[in-house]
Each structure stands twice: as structure tokens, then as C-alpha cells.
Design a protein around this motif. Sequence first.
Motif, mmCIF file in Angstrom:
data_model
loop_
_atom_site.group_PDB
_atom_site.id
_atom_site.type_symbol
_atom_site.label_atom_id
_atom_site.label_comp_id
_atom_site.label_asym_id
_atom_site.label_seq_id
_atom_site.Cartn_x
_atom_site.Cartn_y
_atom_site.Cartn_z
ATOM 1 N N ASN A 221 7.576 119.645 -49.831
ATOM 2 C CA ASN A 221 6.848 119.594 -51.138
ATOM 3 C C ASN A 221 6.278 118.294 -51.496
ATOM 4 O O ASN A 221 6.329 118.161 -52.591
ATOM 5 N N GLN A 249 -4.290 121.309 -61.178
ATOM 6 C CA GLN A 249 -2.935 121.348 -61.846
ATOM 7 C C GLN A 249 -2.523 119.933 -62.252
ATOM 8 O O GLN A 249 -2.938 118.812 -61.769
ATOM 9 N N ASP A 250 -1.671 119.926 -63.447
ATOM 10 C CA ASP A 250 -1.207 118.450 -63.971
ATOM 11 C C ASP A 250 -0.191 117.964 -62.838
ATOM 12 O O ASP A 250 0.437 118.556 -62.355
ATOM 13 N N ALA A 252 2.043 115.954 -63.325
ATOM 14 C CA ALA A 252 3.412 115.850 -63.780
ATOM 15 C C ALA A 252 4.118 117.089 -63.373
ATOM 16 O O ALA A 252 5.381 116.911 -63.140
ATOM 17 N N THR A 253 3.566 118.071 -62.833
ATOM 18 C CA THR A 253 4.239 119.222 -62.527
ATOM 19 C C THR A 253 4.133 119.520 -60.896
ATOM 20 O O THR A 253 4.716 120.607 -60.633
ATOM 21 N N LEU A 254 3.829 118.752 -60.407
ATOM 22 C CA LEU A 254 3.526 118.779 -58.962
ATOM 23 C C LEU A 254 4.580 118.359 -58.008
ATOM 24 O O LEU A 254 4.897 118.459 -56.622
ATOM 25 N N GLY A 255 5.593 117.645 -58.776
ATOM 26 C CA GLY A 255 6.536 116.696 -57.878
ATOM 27 C C GLY A 255 6.197 115.681 -57.277
ATOM 28 O O GLY A 255 5.190 114.983 -57.808
#
Length: 464
Positions: A221, A249-250, A252-255
Motif C-alpha cells: 500500500n 485524492q488528498d 494525507a489520506t493515502l498512507g
Amino acid sequence: MDPQQEFDPNDIAQQEAAARDYQPGLTGPLVGEKTSSQAITEEYARADPTYVAKTMALPQTYSHYRPIQGDGNCGYRAIAFAYFETLVQCGDINLLQSELERMTVLNKYIEDVGGQDPSIFELMVSETLDLFNDLIAAMSEGADANSILVAKFNDSGVSQCIVYHLRLLACARLKGHSDQYASYLDTDIGTYIDSTVLPVNREIDHICVVLVHDILLKPVNIVLDIAYLDRSEGSEVNVHRLPDEANGQDPATLGPVIYLLYRPGHYDILYRETQAHVAPVPPIPAPVNLQINRVTEFVPHNQDYEHQVPELQDTSYTMNMSVLGLIPGLQSSFGPPSASPSPMTDQYAPSPAQSWVSQQGLPAPLNQPSPQQPRTTKHPVRFSKYSFLPNTPEAAVGNSNTYEPSFMTNTFKNSHFNTAHYNNQNFQPEMYQPDDDEAQGSGNNRIGCRKRSTDNSSGIKKEK
């Protein structure tokens, strides 16, 4: 493009030729240290205006970058280094251990699906596995794993083996999922592998980037974010992410995310650490209440400071403030204790027998009389006759009741202390008295009188 020809920013052909002719420098380490991304802006300060605008906006998003040597393997090397660096930054030893096991299993995948001979790739894979073991050991002992990672990738032999290991993984992935990637190829899979994937120092293309992401990063991931520095429209770099569903996507939310900078034919690693370099503001200390105690007694030097002294008043070093009255000139300032003593007088009144200025505690003076001898308590002042100088007119003219010094030097005669001197406030002129010469003789002249003698040759009196 002719280097002598002046660059025209409006000439599209010149701009495209400049992009094609870009050759990254081959000097320096294979993987460099983190550097401010302002260096990229300075590098393109005199380039195509499109590149100038995009590189000026680059530091606003990416604070630092890590240069990768452009030897034809920079794309693979950048992804491999960023992969290990991301695992180390996660700080999870179990994650590294699971990735080590996964890489060991993939050796069978390379052999069975990729069709590679184990005797050929055994050395390449062993360097990758050794790096995993070194990082796990360093993190277990609390050592600096990043320094080990940088040193390994700057070892040309180790670095080339890890890069070729990625090529073998991409080749096995392409063969194992040929139906997924065949439509994007201009040739058959075998030819593409032999001409693009496996050759050493052949730069990675977009298809190989997708292959490496799918087999190396996607299972854990990790998102791959690539910023393209090209002549496309806009004043900022265009960004493409893998997998495709991560676009828009942001972050900060992607890992975990790996950021790469793509320039024509070259890859570097980018970092978004604008907030990480801001020094934390130290907390404001709470106000401290200080209690000040006045020191009124001396403590012996051999006192045990680890234990509390029960009563400081019992020591022989108690200060007696009354001794200040014994100092000349301070009697009028301090004086004896007043009728209304301060609040500290009763509490800290010293014992007369234990005062440090008592007569028993002082050394006896020299030539001290014995106790049997009476001591003189009064000391009358006796003045010498030399203490009085003539300061009246009567004394200056020879008053017999007033003492006058018997000496007369040239210095005194010519000073204003002599009453015969015109600067003396009691000045009296000398008066010649012949009778004094006869009465006192030549050796006892009075002050203020000159001895005169007669020159027998001329009959004229003259001074001596």
C-alpha cells in the motif's frame, strides 16, 4: 542544437531540442543527500521560461529532493531507495520482516514465471536480502538505519545488484500478467523484455514504472507520486499517481507516498517536509515563586550538608550586628540599637559569651600589660612646640614669648610660609636692627633679620 546559436524562448524546435539533449550529470554519489529544492530552481534559472516557472513553484510543494545519478538506472534506483527508506520511516520491524519473507518467495516467482535461471540472479537477490537483514538488525539495536541504507546504495556493486533485481521482478510481472499490459506495448512481450527491461543502463519507461509499482509497492500500500517537469501548459508540475484510483485524492489520506521528480530522461526523489523542518515552539515556563531567606549566621566549612542543621543559633559563628558600631565613621550611621528593635532582633540576638568579636576570641595584642598592672584609660594629648608656627604680627617681629623655628633654608625663605615673603597673609617687611647683630653674634641671627657686614676695601655694607 548549435551551442553557438542564441536560445530563442519562442522557438518550439529549440525548446524540444533542449529537452532531448538534456543529460544529467554523472558526477557525485549514486544517491545524494537531501538538498533544498531551491537548487533545482537555480539550475533552471536560464532555461526555457516554462521550466523556469515550474521550478520556481516546485519548492512551495516539495521542500527537499535527493539527487540520483543519471547513469541510465536512476529510475529503478530512485524507486528502490525510496521503497526501503519508506519502510525504515514506518519504524515497524515486523513490516520489514514480512517484506523479507515476501522477497524470498518472489525468487520462486522469478524462476517459474519469469523464466530466469536461479544461478544467474542468485547474487542479485542476495544483496537485497542482506540489506533487509542489515536494516532489521540496526532498527532492533536502535542504530541509524538510514545511514546504512545510503551507504549500501552508494556502493556501486550492491546498487547495481538491487537495480537488476527490480528488472527481474518487472520481467516476471510482465510475463505473469501479459494480458494486462500487452495492449500498451508496440511489440511482443519477448522483444520488449529483451530490448527494454533487462538491458543494463537502459532507463526505465512508463510501462516498467507501472510494473515495478504493481509488484513492489502496491502489495504494501505504498503510493507512487510522480511530478513531471516538462513543457506542458501551466506554471506548476503535473502530477500522476499510481495506482490510478489515488489520483485526485488528498495525500494525507493515502498512507505512505513515494514522490519522484521526472525530467526528460531522469528521475530524482522529492520530499514534502515543509512542516517537519519547523522548530517547535518551546513551552512558556510557569512562574516560579522564590523564597528569599536572609543569611544571619555563618555555617562551619566542615558541616554535613546532607543533613539539616537543627539550630543555627548554637554555632560559634553567629553574626553580631552591633560590631558595626566599632568601625570608625559608622557610629553615626548605624549607632547603638534603637529603642524599638526590628522584628529580627529578638529572634537572632546573639549570646554575648559566644560572640565572634568577644575579647576571649581575639588574639592578644603585642606588649599587652599583665592583669596585675593597671591599664591607662585616659590618653592626654601633648603637643610639641613644633606644632605652632608664628601666625601673628607680634610673632613675626620678634615676640620673645612665641617660638620661631631655628632653621632657615633657601627654600623656606623663598616660600609663602615665610612671613617676610610678600605672598604671606601676615607679611611684615624686614627691619634692620644693628643692635641685634652685636647682641647675638654672627651665628645666632633671628628669623627675618639679615646679617650685614662691611667691606673694608670699599666701606660699603653688603648682604650676606
